[in-house]
Scaffold this active site. Structure first.
Site, mmCIF file in Angstrom:
data_model
loop_
_atom_site.group_PDB
_atom_site.id
_atom_site.type_symbol
_atom_site.label_atom_id
_atom_site.label_comp_id
_atom_site.label_asym_id
_atom_site.label_seq_id
_atom_site.Cartn_x
_atom_site.Cartn_y
_atom_site.Cartn_z
ATOM 1 N N SER A 86 0.855 -1.187 0.000
ATOM 2 C CA SER A 86 0.000 0.000 0.000
ATOM 3 C C SER A 86 0.890 1.236 0.000
ATOM 4 O O SER A 86 1.703 1.399 -0.916
ATOM 5 C CB SER A 86 -0.955 -0.040 1.206
ATOM 6 N N ASP B 24 -4.632 -4.578 6.093
ATOM 7 C CA ASP B 24 -4.956 -5.457 4.973
ATOM 8 C C ASP B 24 -3.747 -6.335 4.645
ATOM 9 O O ASP B 24 -2.613 -5.861 4.598
ATOM 10 C CB ASP B 24 -5.352 -4.622 3.750
ATOM 11 N N HIS C 126 -2.861 -0.979 -3.195
ATOM 12 C CA HIS C 126 -4.069 -0.191 -2.969
ATOM 13 C C HIS C 126 -4.093 1.003 -3.911
ATOM 14 O O HIS C 126 -3.115 1.752 -4.019
ATOM 15 C CB HIS C 126 -4.129 0.301 -1.527
#
Length: 197
Positions: free
Chosen positions: A21, A141, A48
């Site tokens: 991310s 995540d 992401h």
């Protein structure tokens, strides 16, 4: 790092999934630098990405790397030696026939694509023949998905939080379970290259 550091159960990895991310562009550039054109495993990445924004990741890395690079599409067969990026706005899943599918299921950790979705579906497909790599990022995540990879017998790898641009994601994994290796990007790159031997 010598081959003996890769335990025998992980010597026959058939695919690699990577989750990243915040700080991902720099981390992926270091991780994938120098991968040869004949690298034999598929590399599947969820970074992401804000929904509604066209991703340039495949274009950027196609220019940087010797690997073949593609943005994953629904029903696309997964080929060895190719780097795939999840498209924005969809979860990227791996089907049992080793094709991709795209899903608009609810966000996971506020993200779609979500790392957990890719990791869990890939682990269910490849089992012990999968390696998962979790890199820099600003939420949790990927932690549960990486644990699922380990539970299915796969190889779980985490970027050293001390090196990560944002350490929340690797630290979330370390708080959840003990991965097989916690390494800086250079060590992860070396290990991934050895997995193709």
């Amino acid at each position: 790092m010598n081959n003996e550091h890769i335990h025998r159960p992980y010597a026959r990895v058939e695919a690699v999934v990577i989750g990243v991310s915040a700080g991902g562009l720099d981390a992926l550039s270091v991780l994938l630098e120098g991968f040869p054109t004949d690298y034999g495993l598929p590399l599947i990445v969820v970074q992401h990405i804000p929904e509604g924004v066209a991703s340039q990741l495949a274009v950027i890395f196609d220019r940087k790397l010797a690997l073949r690079v593609k943005e994953a599409n629904d029903k696309m067969p997964i080929e060895s030696g190719c780097l795939y990026f999840a498209p924005p706005g969809y979860h990227l899943l791996v089907e049992t026939n080793r094709h991709f599918s795209l899903s608009i299921d609810p966000r996971v950790h506020f993200s779609r694509p979500a790392i957990d979705a890719l990791f869990e579906s890939a682990a269910d497909t490849w089992g012990p023949a999968l390696a998962g790599v979790l890199l820099t990022g600003a939420n949790a995540d990927g932690a549960a998905g990486l644990r699922h990879i380990a539970e299915q017998g796969g190889l779980a790898l985490v970027q050293d939080p001390a090196e990560a641009q944002v350490d929340t994601m690797p630290r979330s994994a370390l708080a959840l379970f003990t991965p097989h290796h916690v390494l800086p990007l250079a060590g992860l790159r070396e290990l991934l290259l050895q997995l193709d031997c």
